[in-house]
Design a protein around this motif. Structure first.
Motif, short mmCIF file in Angstrom:
data_model
loop_
_atom_site.label_atom_id
_atom_site.label_comp_id
_atom_site.label_asym_id
_atom_site.label_seq_id
_atom_site.Cartn_x
_atom_site.Cartn_y
_atom_site.Cartn_z
N HIS A 23 0.87 -1.19 0.00
CA HIS A 23 0.00 0.00 0.00
C HIS A 23 0.90 1.24 0.00
O HIS A 23 1.86 1.33 0.78
N THR A 24 0.57 2.19 -0.88
CA THR A 24 1.36 3.44 -0.97
C THR A 24 0.43 4.63 -0.73
O THR A 24 -0.78 4.54 -0.92
N GLY A 25 0.98 5.72 -0.35
CA GLY A 25 0.21 6.94 -0.07
C GLY A 25 0.88 7.70 1.04
O GLY A 25 2.11 7.86 1.05
N LYS A 26 0.10 8.17 1.98
CA LYS A 26 0.68 8.88 3.11
C LYS A 26 1.65 7.98 3.88
O LYS A 26 2.72 8.40 4.31
N ASN A 27 1.22 6.70 4.02
CA ASN A 27 2.08 5.69 4.64
C ASN A 27 2.30 4.53 3.67
O ASN A 27 1.38 4.15 2.94
N TRP A 28 3.54 4.04 3.67
CA TRP A 28 3.85 2.87 2.86
C TRP A 28 3.93 1.65 3.80
O TRP A 28 4.63 1.69 4.82
N TYR A 29 3.19 0.59 3.42
CA TYR A 29 3.25 -0.61 4.25
C TYR A 29 2.78 -1.83 3.44
O TYR A 29 2.12 -1.70 2.40
N ILE A 30 3.16 -2.96 3.92
CA ILE A 30 2.70 -4.25 3.37
C ILE A 30 1.80 -4.88 4.42
O ILE A 30 2.13 -4.90 5.61
N ASP A 31 0.66 -5.40 3.98
CA ASP A 31 -0.20 -6.11 4.94
C ASP A 31 -0.76 -7.39 4.34
O ASP A 31 -0.76 -7.59 3.12
N PHE A 32 -1.21 -8.26 5.20
CA PHE A 32 -1.83 -9.52 4.80
C PHE A 32 -2.54 -10.10 6.02
O PHE A 32 -2.30 -9.68 7.16
N LEU A 33 -3.40 -11.06 5.79
CA LEU A 33 -4.05 -11.80 6.87
C LEU A 33 -3.36 -13.14 7.04
O LEU A 33 -3.00 -13.80 6.06
N ALA A 34 -3.16 -13.54 8.28
CA ALA A 34 -2.54 -14.84 8.58
C ALA A 34 -3.26 -15.48 9.76
O ALA A 34 -3.72 -14.78 10.68
N TYR A 35 -3.33 -16.80 9.72
CA TYR A 35 -4.05 -17.54 10.76
C TYR A 35 -3.22 -17.62 12.04
O TYR A 35 -2.04 -17.97 12.01
N ASP A 36 -3.85 -17.26 13.14
CA ASP A 36 -3.22 -17.37 14.46
C ASP A 36 -3.72 -18.66 15.11
O ASP A 36 -4.91 -18.75 15.47
N PRO A 37 -2.88 -19.68 15.26
CA PRO A 37 -3.34 -20.97 15.80
C PRO A 37 -3.79 -20.89 17.25
O PRO A 37 -4.58 -21.71 17.70
N LEU A 38 -3.27 -19.92 17.99
CA LEU A 38 -3.66 -19.80 19.40
C LEU A 38 -5.06 -19.19 19.53
O LEU A 38 -5.89 -19.66 20.31
N GLU A 39 -5.32 -18.13 18.76
CA GLU A 39 -6.64 -17.50 18.80
C GLU A 39 -7.61 -18.13 17.81
O GLU A 39 -8.80 -17.84 17.83
N GLN A 40 -7.08 -18.96 16.91
CA GLN A 40 -7.87 -19.69 15.92
C GLN A 40 -8.70 -18.75 15.04
O GLN A 40 -9.90 -18.95 14.84
N ARG A 41 -8.05 -17.74 14.52
CA ARG A 41 -8.71 -16.81 13.60
C ARG A 41 -7.66 -16.12 12.74
O ARG A 41 -6.46 -16.11 13.07
N LEU A 42 -8.13 -15.53 11.62
CA LEU A 42 -7.25 -14.75 10.77
C LEU A 42 -7.02 -13.37 11.39
O LEU A 42 -7.97 -12.72 11.84
N LYS A 43 -5.76 -12.94 11.40
CA LYS A 43 -5.42 -11.63 11.95
C LYS A 43 -4.56 -10.86 10.95
O LYS A 43 -3.80 -11.45 10.19
N ARG A 44 -4.73 -9.55 10.96
CA ARG A 44 -4.00 -8.70 10.02
C ARG A 44 -2.60 -8.39 10.54
O ARG A 44 -2.41 -8.08 11.72
N LYS A 45 -1.64 -8.51 9.64
CA LYS A 45 -0.24 -8.21 9.97
C LYS A 45 0.26 -7.11 9.03
O LYS A 45 0.03 -7.16 7.81
N LYS A 46 0.95 -6.09 9.59
CA LYS A 46 1.47 -4.98 8.79
C LYS A 46 2.98 -4.87 8.98
O LYS A 46 3.49 -5.07 10.09
N TYR A 47 3.67 -4.54 7.88
CA TYR A 47 5.09 -4.21 7.93
C TYR A 47 5.25 -2.79 7.36
O TYR A 47 4.99 -2.56 6.16
N MET A 48 5.61 -1.83 8.20
CA MET A 48 5.74 -0.43 7.77
C MET A 48 7.07 -0.22 7.02
O MET A 48 8.10 -0.80 7.39
N LEU A 49 6.99 0.64 5.97
CA LEU A 49 8.17 0.92 5.15
C LEU A 49 8.56 2.40 5.18
O LEU A 49 9.48 2.83 4.47
N ASP A 50 7.88 3.19 6.01
CA ASP A 50 8.12 4.63 6.01
C ASP A 50 9.54 5.00 6.45
O ASP A 50 10.03 6.09 6.13
#
Length: 387
Positions: A23-50
């Motif tokens: 994602h580009t714009g005011k903030n640059w970052y990469i995101d995706f959803l990944a399964y958390d086996p402990l909470e047993q649900r998909l959670k969003r993860k972000k890596y900031m590039l600013d």
């Protein structure tokens, strides 16, 4: 509301991640959803590039990071396991290796019998190979779940055309493996608990009739007298096949007509002594068994005294060939010789003597070998009762 929650949970259990996106714009970052086996649900993860000043460098770093993340996600990796102090995220290949070393140690220590050791290693090697050949292999210990094991058992039953009994045996072996994994902290519950055993036909093993026993003796006297001696050992001594395979010539007390059984190899891990029938001693003398080295295994290769121990499976396989040659029912197995011997000794000398020779703890165990099969005794018709 309940329906929406069910759909979301179901979807999350199937889709374990989404592809990383820049994602580009005011903030640059990469995101995706990944399964958390402990909470047993998909959670969003972000890596900031600013923090990267130049846009060109951000794009280059983003491309590298996306490629790396995609590769890791395909192997079953999830960012929520990073830094977690849990064995659930141990690589499954390492778990298999450790368990095989564990089984090997138990076998060498005499805690695990050869047949059990061999069955467990074979079946778990099959499970490991199945996973490695999947389009999307599981990568971490926590990924061994009910769906994975159920699919494997279907593969055994359908693709490999195994019997329901064999499929159930695989389930039992894997359940033991999973219990060990729970003990070691790799998983928190046994996924096999939710998988039902298939209904199977009961095993049926029958004792040989007197006529068939005579046919077996006549056949082996001509074809293989050494295997006849092995059959006589099973019939007269009631020693189990695996125990027989560990016997050495020195374990035979000729003068006392006894066989000594070491606690190292007996089923109950106790030393034992059983009687040796006259007929067995005579045949051993005829075959010059007592002339061989006392350290030789009594029934090694070729069912003769040998330096190398034979696998007891060889006894069963050869017996099955003889059974087919004599056109016997497949209800006759090598172990049927023990059943037959207990029946004949109990009928001739009494159940207590048969119990002691079989090394049973009580008569109830011995009585299980004496199948009545609806027999009607003439004595019941003519005895004079008190009523």
């Amino acid at each position: 509301m309940l329906q929406r929650k069910t759909k979301t949970t179901s979807l999350a259990s199937i889709i374990s991640y989404t592809l990383p996106k820049l994602h580009t714009g005011k903030n640059w970052y990469i995101d995706f959803l990944a399964y958390d086996p402990l909470e047993q649900r998909l959670k969003r993860k972000k890596y900031m590039l600013d923090a990267i000043p130049k846009k060109a460098d951000r794009k280059a770093r983003a491309a590298e990071l996306i490629a790396a993340l995609q590769g890791k996600l395909r192997t079953g990796w999830t960012p929520w396991t990073e830094g977690a102090n849990s064995r659930q995220y141990t690589k499954i290949a390492d778990v298999f290796d450790y368990y095989f070393k564990y089984l090997d140690k138990l076998y060498k220590a005499g805690t695990l019998k050869y047949n059990t050791y061999n069955d467990y290693t074979k079946r778990l090697e099959m499970l490991r190979a199945y996973n490695e050949n999947r389009a999307m292999p599981i990568y971490y210990a926590y990924q061994i779940d009910t769906a994975f094991i159920s699919d494997f058992l279907d593969y055994i039953l359908i693709d490999r055309e195994a019997s329901p009994r064999t499929r159930n045996n695989y389930k039992g072996c894997i359940a033991t493996f999973c219990n060990w994994m729970i003990e070691k902290g790799y998983i928190t519950a046994n996924p096999c608990d939710a998988i039902k055993k298939l209904t199977t036909e009961p095993k049926y093993r029958s004792a040989l009739t007197s006529d068939d026993l005579a046919k077996l003796k006549t056949y082996l006297e001509e074809k293989n007298p050494h295997f006849l001696l092995l059959c006589m050992f099973a019939y007269y001594t009631f020693i189990r096949p695996d125990e027989i395979s560990h016997l050495k010539v020195k374990d035979i007390d000729v003068a006392g007509q006894k066989v000594h059984l070491s606690s190292e190899f007996t089923k109950n891990r106790r030393e034992g002594t059983v009687g040796l029938n006259d007929a067995v001693v005579r045949l051993m003398a005829t075959l010059h068994v007592f002339d061989t080295d006392g350290e030789y295994y009594l029934f090694g290769r070729g069912f003769k005294p040998a330096r190398k121990r034979a696998n007891p499976d060889a006894y069963r396989k050869y017996f099955n060939k003889v059974r087919d040659a004599l056109h016997f029912t497949d209800h006759y197995q090598f172990y049927s010789l023990k059943d037959t011997g207990i029946r004949d000794l109990a009928n001739a000398k009494g159940i207590v003597i048969a119990r002691d020779q079989a090394r049973h703890s009580d008569i109830h165990t011995t009585n299980k070998y004496l199948k009545h099969e609806g027999t009607v005794h003439e004595e019941t018709k003519h005895f004079k009762g008190g009523l």
